[in-house]
Design a protein around this motif. Sequence first.
Motif, mmCIF file in Angstrom:
data_model
loop_
_atom_site.group_PDB
_atom_site.id
_atom_site.type_symbol
_atom_site.label_atom_id
_atom_site.label_comp_id
_atom_site.label_asym_id
_atom_site.label_seq_id
_atom_site.Cartn_x
_atom_site.Cartn_y
_atom_site.Cartn_z
ATOM 1 N N VAL A 31 0.835 -1.384 -0.133
ATOM 2 C CA VAL A 31 0.083 -0.194 0.120
ATOM 3 C C VAL A 31 0.965 1.212 -0.165
ATOM 4 O O VAL A 31 0.587 2.173 -0.748
ATOM 5 C CB VAL A 31 -1.004 -0.156 1.264
ATOM 6 N N ALA A 90 0.937 -2.020 -5.752
ATOM 7 C CA ALA A 90 0.054 -1.174 -5.246
ATOM 8 C C ALA A 90 -0.224 0.559 -5.392
ATOM 9 O O ALA A 90 -1.001 0.867 -4.868
ATOM 10 C CB ALA A 90 -0.154 -1.633 -3.866
ATOM 11 N N TYR A 149 -2.982 2.071 -7.172
ATOM 12 C CA TYR A 149 -4.148 1.815 -6.120
ATOM 13 C C TYR A 149 -4.093 2.777 -5.101
ATOM 14 O O TYR A 149 -5.074 3.450 -4.799
ATOM 15 C CB TYR A 149 -4.168 0.382 -5.627
#
Length: 186
Positions: free
Chosen positions: A78, A99, A102
């Motif tokens: 993340v 990621a 995202y």
Amino acid sequence: EDIIKIFYYYKNFINYKSRLFPIGAVIDVPIYYKSLLGYIEELKLEDVLFRNKVTDKDLTSYYRISNILIHMSEHEGVGLPLIEAMYFKIPIIAFNATAVPYTLEKAGILVNEKDYRKIAELINIILNDDDLRNKILESQEKRLKYFDSERLKREMLKHILELRNFDRKLISLEAPMKRLMDEAKI
């Protein structure tokens, strides 16, 4: 290493007064740390100030003096530093991998190539174009709302309840499935 290369171009060709504060436990990986120091020496680069493990208070201080966050990781989940930079209203330039897209969604600037000269120039543009910097910060502020802890708690609870209901549906299907399998002699 990528950030050091970007900083080399930025410091030598754009802003000789700049400093780089790589923060993290790189010192705990002695071979890698030594190779980075050798690379910095080879480039004759000054003002790269490694900070190993820092306290939350020190980390907050580093964010407060930062003008931009450069995130070139190819192996990131993340990416907590991205969320922290959004919180501290620091423009982000990040490599478009794992990621990271995202995490940022439509916030910050994603780069698809590690063209160090272009990224150094991009830093300069962002830091000197108030309108662009403000648009980036607005997009990051909007994206930061996604990571609001209360919203995340609600979403997690919703998913847990959906899984429970799914499990109940599976359990209620067990008897008819067993009967069908018995009839089919499977």
